[in-house]
Scaffold this motif. Structure first.
Motif, short mmCIF file in Angstrom:
data_model
loop_
_atom_site.label_atom_id
_atom_site.label_comp_id
_atom_site.label_asym_id
_atom_site.label_seq_id
_atom_site.Cartn_x
_atom_site.Cartn_y
_atom_site.Cartn_z
N PRO A 140 -33.93 1.09 17.69
CA PRO A 140 -33.86 1.38 19.13
C PRO A 140 -35.20 1.85 19.67
O PRO A 140 -36.01 2.43 18.94
CB PRO A 140 -32.80 2.49 19.21
CG PRO A 140 -32.81 3.13 17.86
CD PRO A 140 -33.12 2.03 16.89
N VAL A 141 -35.41 1.61 20.93
CA VAL A 141 -36.64 2.04 21.59
C VAL A 141 -36.60 3.54 21.88
O VAL A 141 -37.59 4.25 21.72
CB VAL A 141 -36.87 1.25 22.89
CG1 VAL A 141 -38.11 1.75 23.62
CG2 VAL A 141 -36.97 -0.23 22.60
N GLN A 142 -35.42 4.04 22.25
CA GLN A 142 -35.29 5.45 22.63
C GLN A 142 -35.29 6.36 21.41
O GLN A 142 -34.82 5.98 20.34
CB GLN A 142 -34.00 5.68 23.44
CG GLN A 142 -33.93 4.91 24.74
CD GLN A 142 -33.52 3.45 24.54
OE1 GLN A 142 -33.15 3.06 23.43
NE2 GLN A 142 -33.59 2.66 25.60
N LEU A 143 -35.81 7.57 21.59
CA LEU A 143 -35.76 8.57 20.54
C LEU A 143 -34.34 9.10 20.39
O LEU A 143 -33.61 9.23 21.37
CB LEU A 143 -36.70 9.74 20.86
CG LEU A 143 -38.20 9.41 20.91
CD1 LEU A 143 -38.99 10.65 21.33
CD2 LEU A 143 -38.70 8.91 19.57
N SER A 144 -33.96 9.40 19.15
CA SER A 144 -32.62 9.93 18.91
C SER A 144 -32.60 11.43 19.16
O SER A 144 -33.64 12.07 19.37
CB SER A 144 -32.18 9.63 17.48
OG SER A 144 -33.09 10.22 16.55
N ASP A 145 -31.40 12.01 19.12
CA ASP A 145 -31.25 13.46 19.31
C ASP A 145 -31.98 14.19 18.17
O ASP A 145 -31.81 13.84 17.00
CB ASP A 145 -29.76 13.82 19.30
CG ASP A 145 -29.52 15.24 19.78
OD1 ASP A 145 -30.22 16.15 19.29
OD2 ASP A 145 -28.63 15.43 20.63
N PRO A 146 -32.80 15.21 18.50
CA PRO A 146 -33.54 15.92 17.45
C PRO A 146 -32.66 16.52 16.36
O PRO A 146 -33.14 16.78 15.25
CB PRO A 146 -34.27 17.03 18.23
CG PRO A 146 -34.39 16.49 19.62
CD PRO A 146 -33.16 15.67 19.85
N LYS A 147 -31.37 16.74 16.65
CA LYS A 147 -30.52 17.34 15.62
C LYS A 147 -30.36 16.43 14.40
O LYS A 147 -30.00 16.90 13.32
CB LYS A 147 -29.15 17.66 16.21
CG LYS A 147 -28.32 16.42 16.58
CD LYS A 147 -26.98 16.80 17.17
CE LYS A 147 -26.14 15.58 17.52
NZ LYS A 147 -24.84 15.96 18.11
N TYR A 148 -30.63 15.13 14.57
CA TYR A 148 -30.51 14.21 13.45
C TYR A 148 -31.79 14.13 12.63
O TYR A 148 -31.78 13.60 11.51
CB TYR A 148 -30.16 12.81 13.94
CG TYR A 148 -28.85 12.73 14.69
CD1 TYR A 148 -27.64 12.98 14.04
CD2 TYR A 148 -28.82 12.42 16.04
CE1 TYR A 148 -26.44 12.92 14.72
CE2 TYR A 148 -27.62 12.35 16.73
CZ TYR A 148 -26.44 12.61 16.08
OH TYR A 148 -25.26 12.56 16.76
N HIS A 149 -32.90 14.61 13.15
CA HIS A 149 -34.19 14.42 12.49
C HIS A 149 -34.30 15.19 11.19
O HIS A 149 -35.05 14.79 10.29
CB HIS A 149 -35.32 14.82 13.44
CG HIS A 149 -35.36 14.01 14.70
ND1 HIS A 149 -36.23 14.27 15.74
CD2 HIS A 149 -34.61 12.95 15.10
CE1 HIS A 149 -36.03 13.41 16.72
NE2 HIS A 149 -35.05 12.60 16.36
N ASP A 150 -33.58 16.30 11.06
CA ASP A 150 -33.67 17.10 9.85
C ASP A 150 -32.85 16.53 8.69
O ASP A 150 -32.88 17.08 7.59
CB ASP A 150 -33.23 18.54 10.12
CG ASP A 150 -34.20 19.27 11.05
OD1 ASP A 150 -35.38 18.87 11.07
OD2 ASP A 150 -33.77 20.21 11.75
#
Length: 224
Positions: A140-150
């Motif tokens: 996807p072009v859009q950034l995901s929710d930061p809660k998933y980054h960890d």
């Protein structure tokens, strides 16, 4: 000493060597010549160099831009195939010196074994990047929710010193006489401060986005 280094570790090492030379009247202990320090240009000086591509590969880059960067790295004339050939050539250099007269002690063969293994791993990396490059378009072009980054660890372990210091670092082509060493030391100290990260403000989406690919210098097409 140059003002820019490929990493913080290289900069610290160069500073230590500089202090040693001062303590030994300009010479490093046990050496007739002072150690040489490589001066790498700022990433913006060459957007198609590995540091330049790393700087372009921001979180807000589009899938098309990221796929292009991977192609630049992994294409037929890219940095990774060249590195693979370099390691393979080193293995062949070792191969020309192999002997098997001693079955219990053969350091040359052990060296060749490691270089050959490194060559195979680099070729495996090329294959993985080949597949990953084709899959980037589905991201996807859009950034995901930061809660998933960890959920997964960050893999980048080294930053060019110019990235840490910031975009206001002294330009490479500026005459040395016009530079202010005291200001450079203060700037580096601020960048290495534990509170430096909290003082920075998050850039806007427009400011963080990279210019379109067409704005980059022309590059000859590459084939896989």
């Amino acid at each position: 000493m140059p003002e820019f280094y490929p990493s913080i570790g290289d900069a610290v090492g160069a500073a230590m060597q500089h202090n040693i030379r001062l303590a030994y009247s300009g010479k490093a202990p046990g050496s007739d010549t002072p150690p040489q320090v490589r001066h790498l240009p700022h990433p913006s000086a060459d957007p198609y160099s590995v540091p330049g591509m790393t700087a372009r590969l921001t979180e807000t880059a589009t899938p098309h831009e990221v796929a292009g960067i991977i192609e630049e790295v992994n294409g037929a004339l890219g940095a990774l195939p060249q590195l693979t050939e370099l390691v393979a050539t080193a293995a062949d250099w070792t191969r020309a010196r192999l002997t098997f007269e001693s079955p219990h002690h053969n350091p040359t063969f052990e060296t060749w074994t490691r270089l050959a293994a490194a060559t195979r791993m680099l070729r495996d990396v090329q294959e993985e990047l080949e597949v990953a490059g084709d899959m980037i378009a589905a991201c996807p072009v859009q950034l995901s929710d930061p809660k998933y980054h960890d959920e997964v660890p960050a893999l980048r372990t080294r930053e060019p010193l110019s990235d840490v210091v910031g975009n206001d670092a002294v330009a490479d082509n500026e005459p040395p006489a016009s530079r202010n060493p005291e200001a450079d030391r203060c700037q580096a100290a601020r960048a290495s401060s534990p509170h430096a990260g909290t003082q920075r403000t998050a850039p806007s989406v427009g400011a963080a986005s990279e210019p379109p690919t067409s704005a980059l210098p022309p590059r000859s097409p590459r084939t896989r």
